[in-house]
Design a protein around this motif. Structure first.
Motif, PDB file in Angstrom:
ATOM      1  N   GLN A 186     154.843 -46.487 100.145  1.00 31.95           N
ATOM      2  CA  GLN A 186     155.526 -45.619 101.119  1.00 31.95           C
ATOM      3  C   GLN A 186     156.541 -46.444 101.909  1.00 31.95           C
ATOM      4  O   GLN A 186     156.469 -46.546 103.115  1.00 31.95           O
ATOM      5  CB  GLN A 186     154.493 -44.969 102.030  1.00 31.95           C
ATOM      6  N   TYR A 187     157.468 -47.058 101.171  1.00 33.35           N
ATOM      7  CA  TYR A 187     158.539 -47.877 101.760  1.00 33.35           C
ATOM      8  C   TYR A 187     157.989 -49.113 102.464  1.00 33.35           C
ATOM      9  O   TYR A 187     158.583 -49.620 103.420  1.00 33.35           O
ATOM     10  CB  TYR A 187     159.404 -47.054 102.736  1.00 33.35           C
ATOM     11  N   PHE A 188     156.860 -49.660 102.001  1.00 28.54           N
ATOM     12  CA  PHE A 188     156.234 -50.804 102.647  1.00 28.54           C
ATOM     13  C   PHE A 188     157.194 -52.005 102.732  1.00 28.54           C
ATOM     14  O   PHE A 188     157.621 -52.550 101.716  1.00 28.54           O
ATOM     15  CB  PHE A 188     154.969 -51.239 101.891  1.00 28.54           C
ATOM     16  N   ASN A 230     165.887 -43.066 107.611  1.00 29.73           N
ATOM     17  CA  ASN A 230     165.465 -41.837 108.292  1.00 29.73           C
ATOM     18  C   ASN A 230     166.144 -40.610 107.654  1.00 29.73           C
ATOM     19  O   ASN A 230     166.644 -40.691 106.545  1.00 29.73           O
ATOM     20  CB  ASN A 230     165.695 -41.935 109.803  1.00 29.73           C
ATOM     21  N   ARG A 231     166.179 -39.505 108.377  1.00 31.16           N
ATOM     22  CA  ARG A 231     166.531 -38.236 107.735  1.00 31.16           C
ATOM     23  C   ARG A 231     167.970 -37.793 107.954  1.00 31.16           C
ATOM     24  O   ARG A 231     168.545 -38.048 109.010  1.00 31.16           O
ATOM     25  CB  ARG A 231     165.583 -37.134 108.257  1.00 31.16           C
ATOM     26  N   ILE A 232     168.500 -37.110 106.932  1.00 28.47           N
ATOM     27  CA  ILE A 232     169.756 -36.363 107.069  1.00 28.47           C
ATOM     28  C   ILE A 232     169.415 -34.924 106.721  1.00 28.47           C
ATOM     29  O   ILE A 232     168.886 -34.642 105.624  1.00 28.47           O
ATOM     30  CB  ILE A 232     170.863 -36.930 106.150  1.00 28.47           C
ATOM     31  N   ALA A 267     167.004 -35.206 103.312  1.00 26.66           N
ATOM     32  CA  ALA A 267     167.136 -36.484 102.610  1.00 26.66           C
ATOM     33  C   ALA A 267     166.479 -37.550 103.489  1.00 26.66           C
ATOM     34  O   ALA A 267     166.672 -37.569 104.704  1.00 26.66           O
ATOM     35  CB  ALA A 267     168.608 -36.815 102.405  1.00 26.66           C
ATOM     36  N   LEU A 268     165.678 -38.439 102.860  1.00 26.60           N
ATOM     37  CA  LEU A 268     164.970 -39.476 103.623  1.00 26.60           C
ATOM     38  C   LEU A 268     165.243 -40.854 103.032  1.00 26.60           C
ATOM     39  O   LEU A 268     165.168 -41.035 101.807  1.00 26.60           O
ATOM     40  CB  LEU A 268     163.453 -39.185 103.593  1.00 26.60           C
ATOM     41  N   HIS A 269     165.554 -41.816 103.907  1.00 25.96           N
ATOM     42  CA  HIS A 269     165.629 -43.235 103.548  1.00 25.96           C
ATOM     43  C   HIS A 269     166.527 -43.560 102.350  1.00 25.96           C
ATOM     44  O   HIS A 269     166.177 -44.378 101.498  1.00 25.96           O
ATOM     45  CB  HIS A 269     164.220 -43.788 103.288  1.00 25.96           C
ATOM     46  N   GLY A 270     167.659 -42.860 102.272  1.00 26.60           N
ATOM     47  CA  GLY A 270     168.717 -43.315 101.354  1.00 26.60           C
ATOM     48  C   GLY A 270     168.673 -42.845  99.918  1.00 26.60           C
ATOM     49  O   GLY A 270     169.514 -43.271  99.128  1.00 26.60           O
ATOM     50  N   ASN A 285     164.171 -52.158 108.782  1.00 23.76           N
ATOM     51  CA  ASN A 285     163.066 -52.665 107.978  1.00 23.76           C
ATOM     52  C   ASN A 285     161.874 -51.744 108.186  1.00 23.76           C
ATOM     53  O   ASN A 285     161.601 -51.310 109.301  1.00 23.76           O
ATOM     54  CB  ASN A 285     162.699 -54.096 108.367  1.00 23.76           C
ATOM     55  N   HIS A 286     161.168 -51.471 107.081  1.00 25.32           N
ATOM     56  CA  HIS A 286     160.101 -50.465 107.134  1.00 25.32           C
ATOM     57  C   HIS A 286     158.703 -51.099 107.009  1.00 25.32           C
ATOM     58  O   HIS A 286     157.835 -50.583 106.289  1.00 25.32           O
ATOM     59  CB  HIS A 286     160.344 -49.426 106.027  1.00 25.32           C
ATOM     60  N   ALA A 287     158.482 -52.205 107.724  1.00 20.90           N
ATOM     61  CA  ALA A 287     157.154 -52.849 107.675  1.00 20.90           C
ATOM     62  C   ALA A 287     156.106 -51.980 108.366  1.00 20.90           C
ATOM     63  O   ALA A 287     156.388 -51.332 109.382  1.00 20.90           O
ATOM     64  CB  ALA A 287     157.215 -54.209 108.356  1.00 20.90           C
ATOM     65  N   TYR A 288     154.905 -51.975 107.780  1.00 21.68           N
ATOM     66  CA  TYR A 288     153.749 -51.298 108.386  1.00 21.68           C
ATOM     67  C   TYR A 288     152.869 -52.390 108.981  1.00 21.68           C
ATOM     68  O   TYR A 288     152.371 -53.252 108.252  1.00 21.68           O
ATOM     69  CB  TYR A 288     152.929 -50.563 107.317  1.00 21.68           C
ATOM     70  N   PHE A 289     152.632 -52.344 110.286  1.00 19.11           N
ATOM     71  CA  PHE A 289     151.879 -53.395 110.970  1.00 19.11           C
ATOM     72  C   PHE A 289     150.454 -52.955 111.284  1.00 19.11           C
ATOM     73  O   PHE A 289     150.228 -51.829 111.762  1.00 19.11           O
ATOM     74  CB  PHE A 289     152.541 -53.746 112.310  1.00 19.11           C
ATOM     75  N   TYR A 312     152.533 -39.691 115.964  1.00 27.96           N
ATOM     76  CA  TYR A 312     153.848 -40.205 116.345  1.00 27.96           C
ATOM     77  C   TYR A 312     154.704 -40.378 115.097  1.00 27.96           C
ATOM     78  O   TYR A 312     154.293 -41.022 114.134  1.00 27.96           O
ATOM     79  CB  TYR A 312     153.717 -41.546 117.065  1.00 27.96           C
ATOM     80  N   ASP A 313     155.878 -39.802 115.110  1.00 29.47           N
ATOM     81  CA  ASP A 313     156.872 -39.986 114.050  1.00 29.47           C
ATOM     82  C   ASP A 313     158.204 -39.585 114.667  1.00 29.47           C
ATOM     83  O   ASP A 313     158.860 -38.649 114.233  1.00 29.47           O
ATOM     84  CB  ASP A 313     156.517 -39.128 112.820  1.00 29.47           C
ATOM     85  N   HIS A 314     158.578 -40.312 115.726  1.00 27.35           N
ATOM     86  CA  HIS A 314     159.694 -39.894 116.573  1.00 27.35           C
ATOM     87  C   HIS A 314     160.622 -41.057 116.898  1.00 27.35           C
ATOM     88  O   HIS A 314     160.192 -42.204 116.946  1.00 27.35           O
ATOM     89  CB  HIS A 314     159.152 -39.318 117.894  1.00 27.35           C
ATOM     90  N   ILE A 341     164.448 -46.547 118.168  1.00 21.48           N
ATOM     91  CA  ILE A 341     163.341 -47.038 117.341  1.00 21.48           C
ATOM     92  C   ILE A 341     162.494 -45.840 116.926  1.00 21.48           C
ATOM     93  O   ILE A 341     162.192 -44.957 117.748  1.00 21.48           O
ATOM     94  CB  ILE A 341     162.491 -48.086 118.094  1.00 21.48           C
ATOM     95  N   GLN A 342     162.175 -45.772 115.624  1.00 23.18           N
ATOM     96  CA  GLN A 342     161.261 -44.742 115.136  1.00 23.18           C
ATOM     97  C   GLN A 342     159.857 -45.325 115.220  1.00 23.18           C
ATOM     98  O   GLN A 342     159.570 -46.352 114.602  1.00 23.18           O
ATOM     99  CB  GLN A 342     161.595 -44.382 113.675  1.00 23.18           C
ATOM    100  N   PHE A 343     159.018 -44.682 116.001  1.00 22.86           N
ATOM    101  CA  PHE A 343     157.614 -45.106 116.073  1.00 22.86           C
ATOM    102  C   PHE A 343     156.833 -44.131 115.204  1.00 22.86           C
ATOM    103  O   PHE A 343     156.727 -42.947 115.504  1.00 22.86           O
ATOM    104  CB  PHE A 343     157.132 -45.068 117.531  1.00 22.86           C
ATOM    105  N   LEU A 357     157.593 -49.667 113.224  1.00 24.12           N
ATOM    106  CA  LEU A 357     158.455 -49.701 114.410  1.00 24.12           C
ATOM    107  C   LEU A 357     159.859 -49.981 113.895  1.00 24.12           C
ATOM    108  O   LEU A 357     160.264 -51.124 113.751  1.00 24.12           O
ATOM    109  CB  LEU A 357     157.956 -50.779 115.373  1.00 24.12           C
ATOM    110  N   GLU A 358     160.552 -48.898 113.549  1.00 28.59           N
ATOM    111  CA  GLU A 358     161.815 -48.988 112.806  1.00 28.59           C
ATOM    112  C   GLU A 358     162.996 -48.952 113.774  1.00 28.59           C
ATOM    113  O   GLU A 358     163.369 -47.879 114.237  1.00 28.59           O
ATOM    114  CB  GLU A 358     161.907 -47.838 111.806  1.00 28.59           C
ATOM    115  N   THR A 359     163.567 -50.127 114.061  1.00 31.25           N
ATOM    116  CA  THR A 359     164.753 -50.165 114.913  1.00 31.25           C
ATOM    117  C   THR A 359     165.906 -49.530 114.134  1.00 31.25           C
ATOM    118  O   THR A 359     166.074 -49.798 112.942  1.00 31.25           O
ATOM    119  CB  THR A 359     165.084 -51.614 115.301  1.00 31.25           C
TER     120      THR A 359
END
Ligand code: BGC
Length: 376
Positions: free
Chosen positions: A90-92, A101-103, A125-128, A202-206, A272-274, A311-313, A338-340
């Protein structure tokens, strides 16, 4: 091994000299289409180990010490590129783009011309894109070392029309690990030959307790934002910039992620997905504080600074128990992203900061992940 080298180096009194070396590559397997994927390892004198790969300019491992000095990998991923190409990914850790993000509805108009993108997150559309989004292509790697530390610069030239976006876009994503502190800088530059929207993250999952730990609801989050961008039922911003005051989005003081998440479970985001509208940088600084994530148990704390306005949390609401690195199970809400970034769907919202890059301009963006430990 690293400890042994440090000990030898310290004994010789030439610590940094002995350890400083250009990161070298090992094989991370072959893609489905037969391309060799390289994995680069960055190390420093403060105990961090960072691994990045050419496929998707992806952050594969981020190992940092806890308060006892125990080093553990704190991001999700897989043991080889085959895992990254599987449906469990999932985009790890990837570089998301051209537009992260979305268009809305996968359509936009620019300079009077209509563009259609793949709809891969109904109805948006998500993430390109689907096949040639930035997380799925092979990047060229240029490892480096200098007096500040070690790094890898990944470059990729996205041809005109790739995934429906206009213009040939030349991109560089650089990961740089500081030599004497656990700070990883991710820098992005891009140039285009035709006006085009761009939004890179960057789409890291922490999970600061260690990747595969069961939950992040006990982590404390602080987001430096007085407002956020509310979304419709398809997670597209309504255009409103709303105060966080008195809502579950008021994360201005550190609070357990689990504290108010229950109030969001019945919403389309499931948690949270905002996108949060970050407060301005202090004084004349270029970087602003975005977020602080802390796990009291291990003592690990992550502070994120960025040049980006948002930032998308995302609290890992769509994780569903897939198996990742070393057999770890990635359960619902067991990691957060935490997507800046620039705000989602900016191309349709003239009141949001601009995401259109024009020929002759240089796109620049930087985010720093700073790790430390806290006492019990
Ligand atoms: C989005 C989530 C999405 C996830 C995919 C996040 O950036 O905001 O809605 O499910 O990426 O991994």
């Amino acid at each position: 091994m690293h400890r042994m080298l440090t000990a030898i180096a310290l004994a010789l009194g030439t610590c940094s000299l002995t350890l400083a070396a250009k990161p070298t590559a090992t094989s991370f397997g072959k893609t489905e289409s037969g391309k060799d994927v390289e994995l680069y390892t960055l190390t420093n004198d403060a105990g961090a180990i960072v691994k990045v790969m050419t496929h998707g300019a992806t952050l594969v491992q981020l190992q940092v010490p806890d308060r006892e000095g125990q080093v553990e990998d704190i991001i999700f991923g897989f043991d080889d590129v085959t895992g990254y190409e599987s449906a469990a990914n999932q985009y790890f850790g990837c570089t998301a783009g051209r537009v992260a993000n979305r268009i809305a509805k996968g359509m936009f108009t620019l300079d009077g011309k209509d563009y259609t993108l793949a709809v891969n997150n109904e109805p948006n559309a998500l993430h390109g894109g689907v096949e040639r989004s930035l997380d799925k292509v092979e990047w060229a790697a240029q490892p480096f070392e200098n007096e500040r530390g070690q790094g890898v610069a990944f470059s990729y030239s996205s041809p005109d029309g790739e995934e429906g976006y206009p213009g040939k876009l030349d991109l560089v994503v650089t990961y740089a690990l500081a030599k004497d502190k656990n700070a990883l800088t991710i820098r992005y530059t891009a140039e285009t030959d035709a006006a085009t929207p761009i939004n890179l993250t960057n789409h890291a999952y922490f999970n600061l307790a260690g990747q595969g730990s069961p939950t992040i609801l006990d982590h404390r989050i602080r987001i430096n934002a007085d407002s956020y961008t509310p979304v419709d039922e398809t997670l597209i911003p309504t255009g409103e910039i709303k105060s966080v005051e008195g809502s579950p989005f008021d994360l201005r003081k550190p609070i357990k992620i689990g504290k108010h998440i229950g109030e969001l479970v019945e919403t389309p985001a499931l948690g949270y997905d905002h996108n949060f509208v970050l407060n301005a940088p202090e004084g004349d600084k270029k970087q602003r504080l975005a977020a602080v994530l802390t796990d009291k148990q291990s003592g690990r704390s992550l502070r994120i600074m960025t040049t980006e306005p948002g930032i998308q949390f995302y609290s890992g609401n769509f994780l569903r128990g897939d198996v990742g690195k070393g057999g770890a199970v990635y359960a619902h809400q067991s990691a957060c992203c935490l997507e800046t970034q620039h705000f989602p769907d900016s191309i349709h919202h003239p009141n949001f900061p601009n995401t259109v890059l024009k020929p002759g301009e240089k796109f620049r963006s930087a985010t720093v992940l700073i790790f430390s430990t806290v006492k019990e």
